[in-house]
Motif scaffolding. Structure first.
Motif, mmCIF file in Angstrom:
data_model
loop_
_atom_site.group_PDB
_atom_site.id
_atom_site.type_symbol
_atom_site.label_atom_id
_atom_site.label_comp_id
_atom_site.label_asym_id
_atom_site.label_seq_id
_atom_site.Cartn_x
_atom_site.Cartn_y
_atom_site.Cartn_z
ATOM 1 N N GLN A 1 70.430 34.796 41.772
ATOM 2 C CA GLN A 1 70.118 33.541 42.833
ATOM 3 C C GLN A 1 69.146 33.906 43.854
ATOM 4 O O GLN A 1 69.148 34.850 44.166
ATOM 5 C CB GLN A 1 71.826 33.570 42.795
ATOM 6 N N VAL A 2 67.839 33.254 43.613
ATOM 7 C CA VAL A 2 66.922 33.382 44.774
ATOM 8 C C VAL A 2 67.909 32.938 45.948
ATOM 9 O O VAL A 2 68.809 31.765 46.108
ATOM 10 C CB VAL A 2 65.790 32.974 44.068
ATOM 11 N N GLN A 3 67.480 33.587 46.948
ATOM 12 C CA GLN A 3 67.271 33.168 48.814
ATOM 13 C C GLN A 3 66.422 32.766 49.381
ATOM 14 O O GLN A 3 65.190 33.483 48.730
ATOM 15 C CB GLN A 3 68.576 34.592 49.114
ATOM 16 N N LEU A 4 66.762 32.180 49.643
ATOM 17 C CA LEU A 4 65.379 31.346 50.507
ATOM 18 C C LEU A 4 65.563 31.259 52.071
ATOM 19 O O LEU A 4 66.538 30.566 52.898
ATOM 20 C CB LEU A 4 64.667 29.833 50.068
ATOM 21 N N VAL A 5 64.990 31.609 52.743
ATOM 22 C CA VAL A 5 65.301 32.189 54.177
ATOM 23 C C VAL A 5 63.902 31.250 54.818
ATOM 24 O O VAL A 5 62.743 31.545 55.053
ATOM 25 C CB VAL A 5 65.150 33.827 54.550
ATOM 26 N N GLU A 6 64.161 30.195 56.012
ATOM 27 C CA GLU A 6 63.076 29.769 56.707
ATOM 28 C C GLU A 6 63.040 29.719 57.868
ATOM 29 O O GLU A 6 63.786 30.639 58.100
ATOM 30 C CB GLU A 6 64.088 27.749 56.780
ATOM 31 N N SER A 7 62.021 29.160 58.629
ATOM 32 C CA SER A 7 61.660 30.021 59.654
ATOM 33 C C SER A 7 60.416 29.089 60.662
ATOM 34 O O SER A 7 59.781 28.758 59.486
ATOM 35 C CB SER A 7 61.400 31.686 60.099
ATOM 36 N N ALA A 24 61.520 34.033 49.665
ATOM 37 C CA ALA A 24 61.831 33.798 48.845
ATOM 38 C C ALA A 24 62.498 35.284 48.390
ATOM 39 O O ALA A 24 61.593 36.302 48.195
ATOM 40 C CB ALA A 24 61.447 33.176 47.694
ATOM 41 N N SER A 25 63.206 36.001 47.616
ATOM 42 C CA SER A 25 63.698 37.021 47.528
ATOM 43 C C SER A 25 63.810 37.355 46.576
ATOM 44 O O SER A 25 63.410 35.966 45.359
ATOM 45 C CB SER A 25 65.463 36.932 47.812
ATOM 46 N N TYR A 111 64.917 20.875 41.851
ATOM 47 C CA TYR A 111 64.975 22.211 42.836
ATOM 48 C C TYR A 111 66.213 21.852 42.675
ATOM 49 O O TYR A 111 67.398 22.209 43.651
ATOM 50 C CB TYR A 111 64.117 21.890 43.640
ATOM 51 N N PRO A 112 66.607 24.014 41.999
ATOM 52 C CA PRO A 112 68.090 24.244 42.305
ATOM 53 C C PRO A 112 68.080 24.714 43.340
ATOM 54 O O PRO A 112 69.674 25.206 42.721
ATOM 55 C CB PRO A 112 68.291 25.130 40.634
ATOM 56 N N PHE A 113 67.142 26.168 43.814
ATOM 57 C CA PHE A 113 67.378 26.524 45.347
ATOM 58 C C PHE A 113 66.999 25.690 46.694
ATOM 59 O O PHE A 113 65.803 25.631 46.137
ATOM 60 C CB PHE A 113 66.507 28.163 44.703
#
Length: 124
Positions: A1-7, A24-25, A111-113
């Motif tokens: 499961q990918v993690q997406l970190v926005e800023s 993206a991780s 888009y799943p993530f």
């Protein structure tokens, strides 16, 4: 499961610029992009980029003002938003999908993530 970190969201005036980042991780190279959702509206495409970065697609309302790019060494995409307008005000969401190829998709349903979203507010 990918993690997406926005800023990078914030409050700016019309005509100003902002840059959003989404990291993206992991090591998988995803097709990634940004969708945005204003209050009471559907979540719409801003821009998407293929895994290689060679294919980019912009929504009609942002083309010519926004620029999407990626740094694959950092697994990060950047949305440079110039000449911002009040109608650009929305929550911006980063999205990712592993197509297994260099495909690109413009429908949010593909888009799943998703990231948690970052608020962009443009005052007039």
């Amino acid at each position: 499961q990918v993690q997406l970190v926005e800023s990078g969201g914030g409050l700016v005036q019309a005509g100003d610029s902002l840059r959003l980042s989404c990291a993206a991780s992991g090591r998988t190279r995803y097709a990634m992009g940004w969708f945005r959702q204003a209050p009471g509206e559907e979540r719409d495409l801003a821009a998407v980029i293929s895994a290689s970065g060679e294919r980019i697609y912009y929504g009609d309302s942002v083309e010519g003002r926004f620029t999407l790019s990626r740094d694959n060494a950092k697994n990060t995409v950047y949305l440079q938003m110039d000449r911002l307008k009040p109608e650009d005000t929305a929550v911006y969401y980063c999205a990712a999908k592993d197509w297994g190829s260099d495909s690109i998709g413009t429908w949010k349903e593909w888009y799943p993530f998703w990231g948690q979203g970052t608020q962009v507010t443009v005052s007039s």
